[in-house]
Design a protein around this motif. Structure first.
Motif, short mmCIF file in Angstrom:
data_model
loop_
_atom_site.label_atom_id
_atom_site.label_comp_id
_atom_site.label_asym_id
_atom_site.label_seq_id
_atom_site.Cartn_x
_atom_site.Cartn_y
_atom_site.Cartn_z
N GLN A 31 -5.12 -54.82 48.03
CA GLN A 31 -3.88 -54.22 47.63
C GLN A 31 -4.04 -52.81 47.22
O GLN A 31 -3.45 -51.61 47.51
N ALA A 32 -5.22 -52.73 46.32
CA ALA A 32 -5.40 -51.12 45.82
C ALA A 32 -5.97 -50.15 46.84
O ALA A 32 -5.67 -49.01 46.74
N HIS A 33 -6.61 -50.75 48.04
CA HIS A 33 -6.81 -49.91 48.95
C HIS A 33 -6.13 -49.94 50.25
O HIS A 33 -6.49 -49.28 51.26
N GLY A 34 -4.87 -50.40 50.17
CA GLY A 34 -3.97 -50.60 51.19
C GLY A 34 -4.61 -51.13 52.55
O GLY A 34 -4.24 -50.76 53.61
N ILE A 35 -5.21 -52.24 52.35
CA ILE A 35 -5.75 -53.13 53.42
C ILE A 35 -5.24 -54.42 53.47
O ILE A 35 -4.90 -55.03 52.45
N ALA A 36 -4.77 -54.53 54.65
CA ALA A 36 -4.04 -55.93 55.00
C ALA A 36 -5.15 -57.10 55.03
O ALA A 36 -6.23 -56.92 55.61
N LEU A 37 -4.83 -58.20 54.78
CA LEU A 37 -5.69 -59.36 54.66
C LEU A 37 -6.20 -59.76 56.12
O LEU A 37 -7.25 -60.18 56.35
N ASP A 38 -5.17 -59.56 56.90
CA ASP A 38 -5.79 -60.11 58.21
C ASP A 38 -6.25 -58.87 59.07
O ASP A 38 -6.90 -59.15 60.17
N GLN A 39 -6.82 -57.81 58.30
CA GLN A 39 -7.68 -56.92 59.00
C GLN A 39 -9.35 -57.59 58.73
O GLN A 39 -10.17 -57.16 59.25
N VAL A 40 -9.41 -58.31 57.66
CA VAL A 40 -10.60 -59.14 57.41
C VAL A 40 -11.10 -60.12 58.29
O VAL A 40 -10.65 -60.95 58.62
N SER A 112 -22.11 -49.73 65.51
CA SER A 112 -22.58 -48.50 64.80
C SER A 112 -22.99 -49.00 63.28
O SER A 112 -22.55 -50.26 63.04
N PRO A 113 -23.81 -48.39 62.61
CA PRO A 113 -24.28 -48.94 61.18
C PRO A 113 -23.11 -49.22 60.41
O PRO A 113 -21.97 -48.18 60.47
N ALA A 114 -23.10 -50.10 59.45
CA ALA A 114 -22.02 -50.57 58.80
C ALA A 114 -22.01 -49.34 57.43
O ALA A 114 -23.05 -48.93 57.16
N SER A 115 -20.98 -49.22 56.97
CA SER A 115 -20.59 -48.42 55.67
C SER A 115 -19.95 -49.35 54.71
O SER A 115 -19.06 -50.31 55.02
N LEU A 116 -20.11 -49.02 53.40
CA LEU A 116 -19.18 -49.70 52.44
C LEU A 116 -17.81 -48.87 52.51
O LEU A 116 -17.78 -47.66 52.12
N LEU A 117 -16.85 -49.81 52.54
CA LEU A 117 -15.33 -49.14 52.61
C LEU A 117 -15.21 -49.24 51.00
O LEU A 117 -14.51 -48.21 50.58
N VAL A 118 -15.37 -50.10 50.50
CA VAL A 118 -14.96 -50.40 49.22
C VAL A 118 -16.23 -50.79 48.42
O VAL A 118 -17.01 -51.89 48.67
N THR A 119 -16.76 -50.01 47.48
CA THR A 119 -17.95 -50.49 46.72
C THR A 119 -17.88 -51.46 45.67
O THR A 119 -16.54 -51.99 45.39
N ARG A 120 -18.65 -52.22 45.03
CA ARG A 120 -18.66 -53.27 44.18
C ARG A 120 -17.36 -53.40 43.20
O ARG A 120 -17.42 -52.41 42.65
N GLN A 121 -16.64 -54.27 43.32
CA GLN A 121 -15.83 -54.52 42.38
C GLN A 121 -15.82 -55.87 41.68
O GLN A 121 -16.45 -56.93 42.23
#
Length: 134
Positions: A31-40, A112-121
């Motif tokens: 929610q904080a990052h505007g990402i929909a659950l169905d994107q995971v 492509s190499p992965a990157s962190l979209l959201v760091t450790r919460q």
């Protein structure tokens, strides 16, 4: 399922952490990052948590695969972590379960190499990170 970027969630948690705690941390973070659950696309953790009831329950609730990596596999991601946890290292042999597991799985699935979209919460009993790859 969208054909967008591959998005995976890495979890670290204390033994016995309930699925509800993991789900709350996931929902708040998305929610904080505007990402929909169905994107995971998938969940990731460390081999030590392969039989963790809360993680298994969450994966089942979300109908997502849970992939677990060995500490050796995760240790290779140390240079890419936002935070190095000595406690995590003492307990697991890697410096950050959530971030390194997320990166490891996104790397496996992406071209492509992965990157962190959201760091450790961090929550009281769990940590979460989101990694992406295309």
């Amino acid at each position: 399922m969208s054909n967008g970027p591959i998005l995976v969630v890495g979890f670290g948690c204390q033994r016995g952490c309930p699925a509800s705690v993991l789900r709350a941390l996931l929902d708040q973070t998305l929610q904080a990052h505007g990402i929909a659950l169905d994107q995971v696309r998938a969940l990731a953790s460390i081999e030590l948590k392969r039989d963790e009831p809360g993680l298994l329950e969450l994966a089942a609730q979300l109908s997502l695969p849970l992939t677990c990596f060995t500490a050796e596999e995760l240790a290779g991601y140390q240079a890419r972590l936002s935070h190095l946890s000595e406690i995590a290292f003492e307990r697991t042999g890697c410096h950050g379960v959530a971030e390194s597991a997320a990166l490891a799985l996104a790397d496996r699935w992406g071209s492509s190499p992965a990157s962190l979209l959201v760091t450790r919460q961090k929550a009281a009993q769990a940590t979460l990170a989101l990694a992406t790859a295309s």
